[in-house]
Design an enzyme around this catalytic site. Structure first.
Site, PDB file in Angstrom:
ATOM      1  N   ASP A 174       0.002 -14.561  30.628  1.00 61.89           N
ATOM      2  CA  ASP A 174       1.443 -14.437  30.133  1.00 61.89           C
ATOM      3  C   ASP A 174       2.415 -14.482  31.406  1.00 61.89           C
ATOM      4  O   ASP A 174       3.343 -15.023  31.260  1.00 61.89           O
ATOM      5  CB  ASP A 174       1.192 -12.683  29.998  1.00 61.89           C
ATOM      6  CG  ASP A 174       0.495 -12.374  28.709  1.00 61.89           C
ATOM      7  OD1 ASP A 174       0.049 -13.371  27.929  1.00 61.89           O
ATOM      8  OD2 ASP A 174      -0.052 -11.347  28.715  1.00 61.89           O
ATOM      9  N   SER A 175       2.075 -14.057  32.674  1.00 57.23           N
ATOM     10  CA  SER A 175       2.835 -14.338  33.564  1.00 57.23           C
ATOM     11  C   SER A 175       3.041 -15.691  34.123  1.00 57.23           C
ATOM     12  O   SER A 175       4.244 -16.200  34.587  1.00 57.23           O
ATOM     13  CB  SER A 175       2.327 -13.396  35.066  1.00 57.23           C
ATOM     14  OG  SER A 175       1.176 -13.921  35.679  1.00 57.23           O
TER      15      SER A 175
ATOM     16  N   CYS B  37       0.693  -1.191  -0.227  1.00 55.55           N
ATOM     17  CA  CYS B  37      -0.014   0.131  -0.111  1.00 55.55           C
ATOM     18  C   CYS B  37       0.969   1.294   0.194  1.00 55.55           C
ATOM     19  O   CYS B  37       1.453   1.675  -1.068  1.00 55.55           O
ATOM     20  CB  CYS B  37      -0.965   0.059   0.977  1.00 55.55           C
ATOM     21  SG  CYS B  37      -2.312   1.188   1.059  1.00 55.55           S
TER      22      CYS B  37
ATOM     23  N   GLU C 244      -2.655  -9.003   4.191  1.00 56.18           N
ATOM     24  CA  GLU C 244      -2.755  -9.766   5.786  1.00 56.18           C
ATOM     25  C   GLU C 244      -4.140  -9.806   6.222  1.00 56.18           C
ATOM     26  O   GLU C 244      -4.331 -10.362   7.280  1.00 56.18           O
ATOM     27  CB  GLU C 244      -1.928  -8.784   6.581  1.00 56.18           C
ATOM     28  CG  GLU C 244      -2.369  -7.436   6.795  1.00 56.18           C
ATOM     29  CD  GLU C 244      -1.705  -6.299   5.747  1.00 56.18           C
ATOM     30  OE1 GLU C 244      -2.344  -5.356   5.826  1.00 56.18           O
ATOM     31  OE2 GLU C 244      -1.663  -6.659   4.610  1.00 56.18           O
TER      32      GLU C 244
ATOM     33  N   HIS D 252      -3.875  -5.142   0.847  1.00 59.18           N
ATOM     34  CA  HIS D 252      -3.315  -5.646   2.075  1.00 59.18           C
ATOM     35  C   HIS D 252      -3.547  -7.408   1.894  1.00 59.18           C
ATOM     36  O   HIS D 252      -4.706  -7.580   2.124  1.00 59.18           O
ATOM     37  CB  HIS D 252      -4.264  -5.105   2.974  1.00 59.18           C
ATOM     38  CG  HIS D 252      -3.846  -3.406   3.452  1.00 59.18           C
ATOM     39  ND1 HIS D 252      -2.789  -3.100   4.054  1.00 59.18           N
ATOM     40  CD2 HIS D 252      -4.373  -2.452   2.682  1.00 59.18           C
ATOM     41  CE1 HIS D 252      -2.715  -1.878   4.086  1.00 59.18           C
ATOM     42  NE2 HIS D 252      -3.561  -1.546   3.320  1.00 59.18           N
TER      43      HIS D 252
END
Length: 509
Positions: A225-226, A79, A169, A167
């Protein structure tokens, strides 16, 4: 050496999505601000130029020097990147005479071009630009067109340099992943060896080399995550890891004890600290959301620091920082410029003299879950919905008191348990109950009531950057509303939030 694709970010809303699509091909990908990337490292196999909200005709638009890239590694410009390549090489870019947003179809594809291998004529693509390439330089060969966009794709003669005005994606480009695979796997010749298993092995070895015999302290939140960070560290350094799980009084009903038990079952060295009263004292009289967040954050650091000092000779602080936290804390010339200073990447108070280690710093949220699955983490922890750091402190709108938190915990428990009982929990990305600073008139029995209102919220998303509200069954909502009003003293009205992000955010505060 880890094969890498680099994306130079010009501020596009889709930049993270490009990176995630490439990682789905088991190829590692990094995002760098366009003006801070000046040298190609040996592991870089290809570079992608992102889109941008800017027009290349704007004097203040991003204008990178690409001389150190072109001819060195394959280059794909998307783009804005394609328009910039055309203009800076003598082509002409002008405002589109018609709208070039949304679905389009490739009516022409140059046979034999390696970027479009396997794509079919008529393939649907997604356009999103206000400018178009009117004239290409002589060295540019047009390799794709739509009925409205003559230069939908080009390649520069004698170079592994391509540009596309759509695009690939986004999901609306139905064969976009094939195009990205052509670029990454065939043109850049990446092996696709970046898997959860390879990440685990590489990370464990790196952690052992970095930490050696030092002690590490980690604040567990009960979130994905942790938890994944803790398991990786445990596998790398064993008993050198000391985990602290703080009850701030703002967790879900019974969550403190339930999560603490889960961690002990995983063999983690965890200390639970109940500091509810300390947090409530810090929140007393506060109603402004940012003031509440700061009070909760400040108190957490104080509690955590007190506990960390009880462990002798700690050298490292481990955090569950993930890649979107890092990206959003960078500065780029565009709307993705410093969305927030995330607590995980904003530095530590001066009095915490610890080095920081972040095992998940390179991963997106869905990748964290895949790594957790490969580590054989319990599904009930791995599948937990995201939960905000300040907890129910930002879901109790207005002043946070023990009584108001108790009301919200009871209502929230009915909602979350109901999602599980109806097999809806895993189809929802995040669910929340919000206690509003509003009272409404109601009737219970023959008596008039004037009590609290709660809002239910359930959204679908991939990474929280955008989200849509979930169309939960009417029968379910009716049952949950009835159960909350009948069972939770202090609530006489339930509403359902049908706002998407954007324009709304997922949380109310």
């Amino acid at each position: 050496m880890l094969e890498t694709i680099v994306i130079l970010d010009f501020g596009s809303q889709y930049t993270q999505l490009i990176a995630r699509r490439i990682r789905e091909l088991n190829v590692y990908c990094e995002i760098h601000p366009w003006d801070k990337y000046t040298d190609i490292q040996p592991e870089v196999k290809g570079i992608i130029l992102s889109g941008s909200p800017f027009s290349v005709r704007d004097p203040k638009s991003p204008a990178p020097d690409l001389s150190f890239i072109r001819g060195k590694v394959p280059l794909l410009a998307v783009c804005y990147g394609a328009q910039y390549l055309a203009q800076c090489n003598g082509g002409e870019v002008a405002p589109s005479k018609i709208r070039e947003y949304g679905r389009a179809n490739l009516e022409y594809i140059l046979t034999g071009n390696s970027l479009f291998k396997g794509l079919t004529k008529g393939s649907q693509v997604w356009m999103s630009h206000g400018d178009t390439i009117l004239r290409t330089p002589d060295s540019f060969q047009i390799i794709a067109s739509t009925p409205e966009v003559r230069v939908a794709g080009f390649q520069i003669a004698g170079e592994k340099t391509w540009g596309i005005q759509f695009h690939p994606e986004v999901y609306h480009s139905l064969e976009g992943q094939q195009l990205l695979s052509n670029f990454v796997s065939d043109i850049c010749q990446c092996s696709g060896s970046w898997t959860p298993g390879s990440f685990i092995n590489l990370t464990i070895n790196e952690l052992r080399e970095k930490i050696k015999q030092d002690k590490v302290v980690l604040a567990l939140s009960g979130g994905v995550d942790s938890s994944v960070a803790a398991i990786l560290l445990q596998k790398a350094i064993g008993s050198q890891l000391h985990c602290i799980f703080v009850n701030n009084g703002l967790l879900r009903k019974d969550e403190y004890n339930q999560v603490l038990e889960s961690y002990k079952g995983m063999g983690l060295n965890v200390k639970g600290v109940d500091s509810s009263d300390r947090f409530y004292t810090a929140l007393k009289g506060l109603v402004e959301p940012e003031a509440k967040r700061k009070a909760i954050g400040r108190t957490f650091i104080e509690v955590f620091d007190d506990e960390a000092h009880q462990i002798t000779e700690v050298k490292w602080l481990a955090q569950g920082t993930i890649y979107p936290d890092v990206i959003e804390s960078q500065s780029v010339n565009g709307p993705s410029a410093t969305i927030k200073s995330h607590h995980n990447v904003g530095g530590l108070p001066d009095f915490m003299k610890l080095k920081v280690v972040e095992p998940l710093r390179s991963l997106f949220k869905d990748e964290v879950r895949r790594v957790g699955k490969a580590l054989e983490m319990p599904p009930h922890l791995l599948g937990r919905h995201p939960f905000p750091g300040p907890g129910l402190g930002i879901r109790v709108l207005g002043e946070v008191t023990p009584d108001r938190v108790k009301i919200l915990q009871e209502a929230d428990s009915i909602f979350i348990n109901g999602l599980r009982e109806w097999n809806l929990y895993d189809s929802v990305w995040q669910a929340a109950t919000i206690l509003l600073p509003v009272q409404s008139v109601g009737v219970m029995g023959d008596e008039r009531t004037y009590e609290n209102v709660v809002a239910l919220r359930a959204v679908s998303s991939t990474d929280g950057m955008t989200a849509d509200w979930v169309h939960l069954p009417y029968e379910f909502l009716s049952k949950i509303s009835n159960d909350i009003i009948n069972r939770v003293k202090g609530i006489n009205r339930v509403v359902y939030d049908i706002s998407s992000k954007p324009p709304a955010t997922i949380e109310w505060e």
